[in-house]
Scaffold this active site. Structure first.
Site, PDB file in Angstrom:
ATOM      1  N   SER A 186       0.855  -1.201   0.000  1.00 56.46           N
ATOM      2  CA  SER A 186       0.000   0.000   0.000  1.00 56.46           C
ATOM      3  C   SER A 186       0.883   1.242   0.000  1.00 56.46           C
ATOM      4  O   SER A 186       2.055   1.172  -0.371  1.00 56.46           O
ATOM      5  CB  SER A 186      -0.931  -0.021   1.204  1.00 56.46           C
ATOM      6  OG  SER A 186      -1.916   0.972   1.067  1.00 56.46           O
ATOM      7  N   ASN A 187       0.343   2.383   0.351  1.00 56.16           N
ATOM      8  CA  ASN A 187       1.137   3.619   0.401  1.00 56.16           C
ATOM      9  C   ASN A 187       0.633   4.503   1.537  1.00 56.16           C
ATOM     10  O   ASN A 187      -0.312   4.148   2.244  1.00 56.16           O
ATOM     11  CB  ASN A 187       1.084   4.331  -0.961  1.00 56.16           C
ATOM     12  CG  ASN A 187      -0.333   4.641  -1.363  1.00 56.16           C
ATOM     13  OD1 ASN A 187      -1.009   5.417  -0.708  1.00 56.16           O
ATOM     14  ND2 ASN A 187      -0.800   4.014  -2.444  1.00 56.16           N
TER      15      ASN A 187
END
Ligand code: CTP
Length: 404
Positions: A208-209
């Site tokens: 993810s980020n």
């Protein structure tokens, strides 16, 4: 803008109440219909007679009249108003509003009101700066209530600092611009993507980020405030929105976000993709947790679908498509490439090189590039104000002949 608009003013017990009769006078001159509710203690600061004469309506304080039992229905008042202004809003009333305490007619009407609510705090500097007051103001803003910040200057106590209620003329301008702005996107359907996407590797791990989703949520709220009906497709965030005109669709992966955006695109007039979509996902998601004894040193990745590119291919000439570009190097040339390759009308560029911009910040610093290569640069602002700038720019863009 205010002609025939139905406005309730709630006066709570602060010294700044003395300025409200003048505000009522200004609103009546503009053609607004004004009803006033005072808390019982506010009657020590201005008289109900003054208020009734100026507003041309009885001044309300009690939920019912003791003599004949007639009822001042908070529900009817709440439904009647186009706008509810609470001014001055004391620390006590802010606390009660933030916590759902409805122990007088004003507060019961606040809870029942379906219309936009503005509140203008006024109190002494130390009360204003106390963390509980600041937290209550933030809570009220998270409900979608609009904060009219106090001015700084000499206070009734003799102290100097923030706490003076905004001047009646300034409050009048804020209310006028509310009704002006409110109509600018009415009947428009807006699709917005926000937040990160989460791509599972196994039942425990994911790719993810750092996106918080805040920019997309502020955009959704800004368009809702301007009369649009908004569909917000959001990856996992810690954010909530309580706007009735925002249809929130929660998704997790890029694939889910893709399908929700495609499903809602055709019926949208404006589409803003602010999500930080993962560009890659694991080729296979392991059903069981990958054990470290496996000595796994690589994970095979495959690209996710580029949602914005796909929307760009499907875009009709009456739709406006806006993308975001988050860059670290060659910002402008990369953003321009994305604008062209993804068939966008506008692109919003944030550079991670700018302090206070990008992920996990409450602020942002953007440039907007249009499809003719023209660039508008903006300073560092709260994400709420950045959302206003973006909405203004889209509004101007839509005034061009194609969209008339
Ligand atoms: N975007 C999208 N779907 C993807 C990737 C990006 O819809 N799979 C959208 C983003 O929401 C944003 C725009 O495309 O509006 C640009 O995203 P960005 O991450 O800056 O660029 P990418 O196209 O992913 O290219 P790169 O990561 O190489 O910069």
């Amino acid at each position: 803008m205010l002609k025939d608009k139905k406005i309730i003013i709630g006066i709570t017990a602060g010294i700044a109440a003395y300025k409200i009769p003048y505000l009522i006078r200004l609103l009546i001159k503009e053609g607004a219909e004004v009803k006033v509710i005072m808390t019982p203690a506010a009657r020590d600061f201005v008289t109900p007679l003054t208020i009734a004469v100026l507003s041309k309506n009885p001044c309300l304080t009690e939920p019912f009249e003791r003599i004949d039992g007639s009822w001042n229905s908070h529900v009817e008042l709440g439904n009647w108003a186009d706008l509810f202004l609470i001014a001055p809003a004391t620390a006590t009333s802010l606390g009660k509003m933030a916590n759902g305490i409805a122990d007088n007619l004003l507060l019961a009407t606040y809870l029942a009101a379906k219309c936009p609510v503005y509140f203008a705090p006024s109190m002494d500097i130390d009360m204003y700066q106390h963390p509980s007051t600041q937290k209550n103001i933030e809570t009220l803003q998270s409900f979608g209530n609009k904060f009219i910040a106090p001015n700084s200057g000499e206070l009734a106590s003799g102290l100097c600092g923030p706490g003076r209620i905004s001047e009646p003329e300034d409050i009048l301008e804020i209310l006028k611009s509310h009704f002006q702005v409110k109509q600018s996107f009415s009947k428009k359907k807006v699709l917005i993507s926000a937040g990160p996407t989460v791509e599972s590797i196994d039942p425990v791990r994911y790719i993810s980020n750092h996106s918080s989703g805040l920019m997309g949520y502020k955009l959704a709220e800004e368009f809702a405030d301007r009369g649009a009906s908004v569909t917000l497709v959001s990856g996992p965030t810690n954010l909530k929105t309580n706007y009735p005109s925002i249809n929130l669709i929660d998704v997790v992966s890029a694939e889910e976000m893709y399908h929700s955006c495609i499903d809602n695109f055709q019926s949208s007039d404006i589409c803003i993709m602010s999500a930080a979509v993962s560009d890659f996902k694991a080729e296979t998601i392991e059903v069981s947790k990958i054990k470290k004894e496996k000595n796994l040193s690589t994970i095979n990745l495959v690209p996710t679908k580029d949602i914005l590119s796909e929307l760009g291919k499907r875009k009709s000439k009456n739709q406006v498509l806006i993308g975001f570009a988050l860059e670290t190097d060659n910002e402008f040339s990369n953003a321009k490439k994305k604008l062209k390759n993804k068939n966008l009308d506008l692109i919003v560029l944030n550079s991670l090189k700018d302090k206070g911009a990008g992920f996990k910040q409450k602020t942002n610093k953007i440039s907007i590039i249009d499809n003719e290569g023209e660039i508008m640069n903006f300073g560092l602002k709260s994400k709420e104000d950045v959302a206003k700038d973006i909405a203004d720019k889209i509004y101007d863009f839509m005034q061009t002949s194609i969209f008339e």
